[in-house]
Design an enzyme around this catalytic site. Sequence first.
Site, short mmCIF file in Angstrom:
data_model
loop_
_atom_site.label_atom_id
_atom_site.label_comp_id
_atom_site.label_asym_id
_atom_site.label_seq_id
_atom_site.Cartn_x
_atom_site.Cartn_y
_atom_site.Cartn_z
N LYS A 16 0.81 -1.22 0.00
CA LYS A 16 0.00 0.00 0.00
C LYS A 16 0.84 1.27 0.00
O LYS A 16 0.45 2.26 -0.61
CB LYS A 16 -1.07 0.00 1.10
CG LYS A 16 -0.54 -0.04 2.51
CD LYS A 16 -1.72 -0.11 3.47
CE LYS A 16 -1.33 -0.50 4.87
NZ LYS A 16 0.04 -0.38 5.32
N ARG A 90 -6.47 2.80 11.34
CA ARG A 90 -6.13 1.40 11.62
C ARG A 90 -6.99 0.81 12.71
O ARG A 90 -6.83 -0.37 13.03
CB ARG A 90 -4.68 1.34 12.07
CG ARG A 90 -3.70 0.81 11.03
CD ARG A 90 -2.36 0.83 11.68
NE ARG A 90 -1.36 0.02 11.09
CZ ARG A 90 -0.44 0.45 10.24
NH1 ARG A 90 -0.47 1.67 9.81
NH2 ARG A 90 0.50 -0.37 9.83
N ARG A 129 11.98 -7.82 2.83
CA ARG A 129 11.96 -6.39 2.48
C ARG A 129 13.15 -5.67 3.09
O ARG A 129 13.55 -5.92 4.21
CB ARG A 129 10.66 -5.78 3.00
CG ARG A 129 10.59 -4.27 2.83
CD ARG A 129 9.19 -3.76 2.98
NE ARG A 129 8.75 -3.65 4.36
CZ ARG A 129 7.59 -3.09 4.71
NH1 ARG A 129 6.74 -2.66 3.78
NH2 ARG A 129 7.25 -3.01 5.97
N ARG A 162 13.81 -3.19 8.19
CA ARG A 162 13.08 -2.40 9.18
C ARG A 162 13.01 -3.22 10.46
O ARG A 162 12.76 -4.41 10.41
CB ARG A 162 11.65 -2.16 8.67
CG ARG A 162 11.42 -0.75 8.19
CD ARG A 162 10.09 -0.61 7.53
NE ARG A 162 8.95 -0.86 8.41
CZ ARG A 162 7.70 -0.60 8.08
NH1 ARG A 162 7.41 -0.08 6.90
NH2 ARG A 162 6.70 -0.85 8.90
N ARG A 173 2.15 -8.15 13.81
CA ARG A 173 1.50 -7.06 13.07
C ARG A 173 0.28 -7.59 12.30
O ARG A 173 -0.73 -6.89 12.18
CB ARG A 173 2.49 -6.39 12.12
CG ARG A 173 3.50 -5.53 12.88
CD ARG A 173 4.71 -5.17 12.05
NE ARG A 173 4.42 -4.35 10.91
CZ ARG A 173 5.18 -4.29 9.81
NH1 ARG A 173 6.28 -5.02 9.72
NH2 ARG A 173 4.85 -3.51 8.83
P1 AMP Z 1 3.40 1.09 8.60
O1 AMP Z 1 4.59 1.73 8.01
O2 AMP Z 1 2.09 1.69 8.09
O3 AMP Z 1 3.42 -0.41 8.51
O4 AMP Z 1 3.42 1.45 10.18
C1 AMP Z 1 4.50 1.03 11.01
C2 AMP Z 1 4.07 1.06 12.47
O5 AMP Z 1 3.72 2.40 12.85
C3 AMP Z 1 2.84 0.23 12.81
O6 AMP Z 1 3.15 -1.14 13.04
C4 AMP Z 1 2.38 0.93 14.11
O7 AMP Z 1 3.21 0.61 15.20
C5 AMP Z 1 2.63 2.40 13.77
N1 AMP Z 1 1.47 3.02 13.12
C6 AMP Z 1 1.40 3.52 11.85
N2 AMP Z 1 0.18 4.02 11.60
C7 AMP Z 1 -0.55 3.83 12.73
C8 AMP Z 1 -1.91 4.11 13.09
N3 AMP Z 1 -2.77 4.67 12.22
N4 AMP Z 1 -2.30 3.76 14.34
C9 AMP Z 1 -1.46 3.20 15.22
N5 AMP Z 1 -0.19 2.89 14.95
C10 AMP Z 1 0.27 3.20 13.71
#
Ligand code: AMP
Length: 215
Positions: A16, A90, A129, A162, A173
């Site tokens: 995404k 989320r 990744r 990461r 996750r």
């Molecule tokens: P992502 O890059 O979107 O996979 O986000 C990485 C991490 O950031 C997630 O596993 C959460 O710990 C945190 N995170 C990102 N967006 C949110 C959100 N909308 N609500 C809560 N935690 C978030």
Amino acid sequence: MAGMHLIILGPPGSGKGTQAARVSAELGLEHLSTGDVLREAVSSRTPLGVEAEMYMKQGALVPDEVILGLIREELDRLGETGWILDGFPRTLAQAESLTAQLEERGETIDKVLLIDVDSEEIVRRLTSRRISSSCNPIYNLATMSGEELDTCEKCGGKLVKRPDDEEETVRRRLEVYEEQTAPVIDFYRKRGGLAAVRGAGSIDEITAELLRHLA
Ligand code: AMP
């Protein structure tokens, strides 16, 4: 006229982030990734970053009130500019609060895009990744070979994993996604305006399919 307002949903590793970047470039929208904003805050050691880091390392969600404050600031900053939200909302509480924040502004969501990918494929993708240690692109070792494997072609920086892409954290996750984010999909499905695409096929094919839903 105010720009388009989009949300892109999908499990971690569904592509995404990549697709949001392409769709936003194509349609002249701002790409707003809460994950990117948080990672930036973590690396510059701001109070937000210090608070978010421990949740992110565990593969857990950062508390709603923290994220909601961040989104309010970002939407204020963007004003009339159109946007695509990537990684937000989320949780159901975040989706409901976003609806309320947009109502205050007299705005609505034009379309919610969903990228569907099954769990085992996600574990495979995320554990291979890599990201550049000093700029933005995302790489996947599963689709690379030889010398390309450890440096970024754009900045020459080292490619690193990461911290939340370790297998155990990826599985955590995914559980969080099933428990807390799947209800967000139902929320938008019931409201109408949700378009789902399968996250299989080439990056170009998926972008084209997403854009078809926005035409
Ligand atoms: P992502 O890059 O979107 O996979 O986000 C990485 C991490 O950031 C997630 O596993 C959460 O710990 C945190 N995170 C990102 N967006 C949110 C959100 N909308 N609500 C809560 N935690 C978030």
